[in-house]
Design an enzyme around this catalytic site. Structure first.
Site, PDB file in Angstrom:
ATOM      1  N   LYS A  43       0.830  -1.219   0.000  1.00  0.00           N
ATOM      2  CA  LYS A  43       0.000   0.000   0.000  1.00  0.00           C
ATOM      3  C   LYS A  43       0.862   1.266   0.000  1.00  0.00           C
ATOM      4  CE  LYS A  43      -2.270  -1.541   3.671  1.00  0.00           C
ATOM      5  NZ  LYS A  43      -1.895  -2.965   3.703  1.00  0.00           N
ATOM      6  N   THR A  44       1.867   1.280   0.867  1.00  0.00           N
ATOM      7  CA  THR A  44       2.753   2.457   0.939  1.00  0.00           C
ATOM      8  C   THR A  44       3.555   2.613  -0.348  1.00  0.00           C
ATOM      9  OG1 THR A  44       2.952   2.142   3.332  1.00  0.00           O
ATOM     10  CG2 THR A  44       4.569   3.573   2.281  1.00  0.00           C
TER      11      THR A  44
ATOM     12  N   ASP B 112      -1.296   6.632   6.869  1.00  0.00           N
ATOM     13  CA  ASP B 112      -1.351   5.195   7.099  1.00  0.00           C
ATOM     14  C   ASP B 112      -2.253   4.891   8.301  1.00  0.00           C
ATOM     15  OD1 ASP B 112      -0.783   2.553   6.641  1.00  0.00           O
ATOM     16  OD2 ASP B 112       1.209   2.592   7.550  1.00  0.00           O
TER      17      ASP B 112
ATOM     18  N   THR C  55      -5.552  -1.415   7.267  1.00  0.00           N
ATOM     19  CA  THR C  55      -5.667  -2.867   7.309  1.00  0.00           C
ATOM     20  C   THR C  55      -7.037  -3.295   7.804  1.00  0.00           C
ATOM     21  OG1 THR C  55      -4.691  -2.848   9.531  1.00  0.00           O
ATOM     22  CG2 THR C  55      -3.195  -3.217   7.675  1.00  0.00           C
TER      23      THR C  55
ATOM     24  N   ARG D 164       6.463  -8.427   1.902  1.00  0.00           N
ATOM     25  CA  ARG D 164       7.269  -8.006   3.050  1.00  0.00           C
ATOM     26  C   ARG D 164       7.880  -9.216   3.754  1.00  0.00           C
ATOM     27  NH1 ARG D 164       4.102  -4.458   7.137  1.00  0.00           N
ATOM     28  NH2 ARG D 164       4.273  -2.955   5.443  1.00  0.00           N
TER      29      ARG D 164
END
Length: 336
Positions: free
Chosen positions: A67-68, A112, A161, A221
């Site tokens: 997302k980032t 975020d 999330t 990740r």
């Protein structure tokens, strides 16, 4: 400062630089999420042709899916600076006012975990998103007055999330698009691993990359984390980074062939051994594991359900036949 300390600081900076370099800097380098990329291409191209600022965008989905990274790519695409903050970091109305008034035309504000934004602050954010104005109340009581400040055109990109925890009014204001990031396929994760390995200066074969991918919980990740740990193991033990080295590394980390860790296996074994495979309620399961309910529900269960090892039913959690097989326990005949 001694030479030794300087060398250690330099090594740390180099490592952080390499970690940051793993994040894609071009659209072509961003692997997966093709549907989202195609939609963003149309949205950004259309805005650029009209010479308008792109509309506000919301990304949601499990952590670690990019997302980032998408926010950074959008910022580079439109040539605007990106200011980064998070929901919990904006504690007071003044914090948000300070951030918004320091934006320049064409900037992107990335928030975020926006679901953790205070409801009072949300009310200040609405006019900023819709009409580009900031309403500030000065004073209290009868003498209070409102000052309206004009804000430069900006794009709010938010990530969460837990989209269900966002208020309906806030969700509805992301007119540009609300996009859900999906889990990756093993082949896509393997491609990400090979790209990361190239940046880190690691030689890796296709089968080795795929072996790490299979245990990466469908998440880039996690894949990059496992790749670096496998690299460390091979380096310390003077071995090549091959499938055998991957098996040894992940055995040391307590990660099995499906990517389950000790915590995941504890959930399965507890349901099987203490509750005859289920069904068992979340409260009871959390008490038996001495674990927080939220941890089981948000960390363990999604991956176990994704693999088909666990079912979540109205009566409670049930270990599937596949879950029994993975734990090397015979599936009871009376379960059929």
């Amino acid at each position: 400062m001694s030479r030794e300390k300087e060398e250690k600081i330099t090594e740390t900076k180099d490592e952080l630089f390499l970690d940051h370099a793993l994040r894609p800097s071009k659209w072509d380098e961003y692997i997966g999420q093709n549907n989202i990329k195609n939609n963003l291409h149309i949205l950004l191209t259309a805005a650029k042709e009209r010479n308008h600022q792109p509309e506000h965008i919301l990304f949601y989905g499990p952590p670690g899916l990019g997302k980032t990274t998408l926010a950074h790519l959008i910022s580079k695409e439109i040539g605007g600076n990106m200011k980064i903050t998070s929901g919990p970091a904006i504690e007071k109305v003044g914090d948000l006012a300070s951030i918004l008034t320091n934006l320049s035309s064409g900037d992107i504000l990335f928030v975020d975990e926006i679901h953790r934004l205070n409801k009072t602050i949300e009310e200040i954010l609405y006019p900023a998103m819709e009409s580009g104005t900031l309403d500030i109340i000065i004073g209290k009581g009868p003498s209070a007055r409102t000052i309206q400040l004009e804000l430069p055109p900006f794009t709010l990109i938010s990530a969460t999330t837990r989209i269900a925890m966002m208020s309906s009014p806030l969700r509805s204001r992301f007119s540009g698009g609300t996009f859900r990031l999906e889990f990756y396929k093993n082949e896509e994760i393997a491609d990400i691993i090979k790209r990361s390995a190239s940046i880190l200066g690691i030689e890796i074969k296709e089968e080795t990359a795929l072996e790490i991918a299979k245990r990466s919980r469908f998440t880039p990740r996690t894949a990059n984390f496992l790749l670096k740990r496998c690299r460390d193991f091979a380096q310390v033990n003077k071995e090549d980074l091959n499938k055998e080295a991957v098996d040894k590394t992940l055995l040391l980390l307590g990660i099995d062939e499906l990517g389950l860790n000790e915590s995941d296996r504890s959930v399965l074994s507890t349901i099987i051994e203490k509750f005859k495979g289920g069904p068992v309620g979340l409260n009871t399961l959390a008490a038996a594991l001495s674990e927080e309910q939220a941890t089981i529900e948000e960390v363990n269960e999604p991956y176990l359900i994704q693999l088909g090892l666990l079912d979540r039913t109205p009566r409670g959690r049930i270990v599937t036949e596949k879950g029994y097989q993975h734990m090397n326990i015979k599936y009871p005949e009376n379960k059929n």
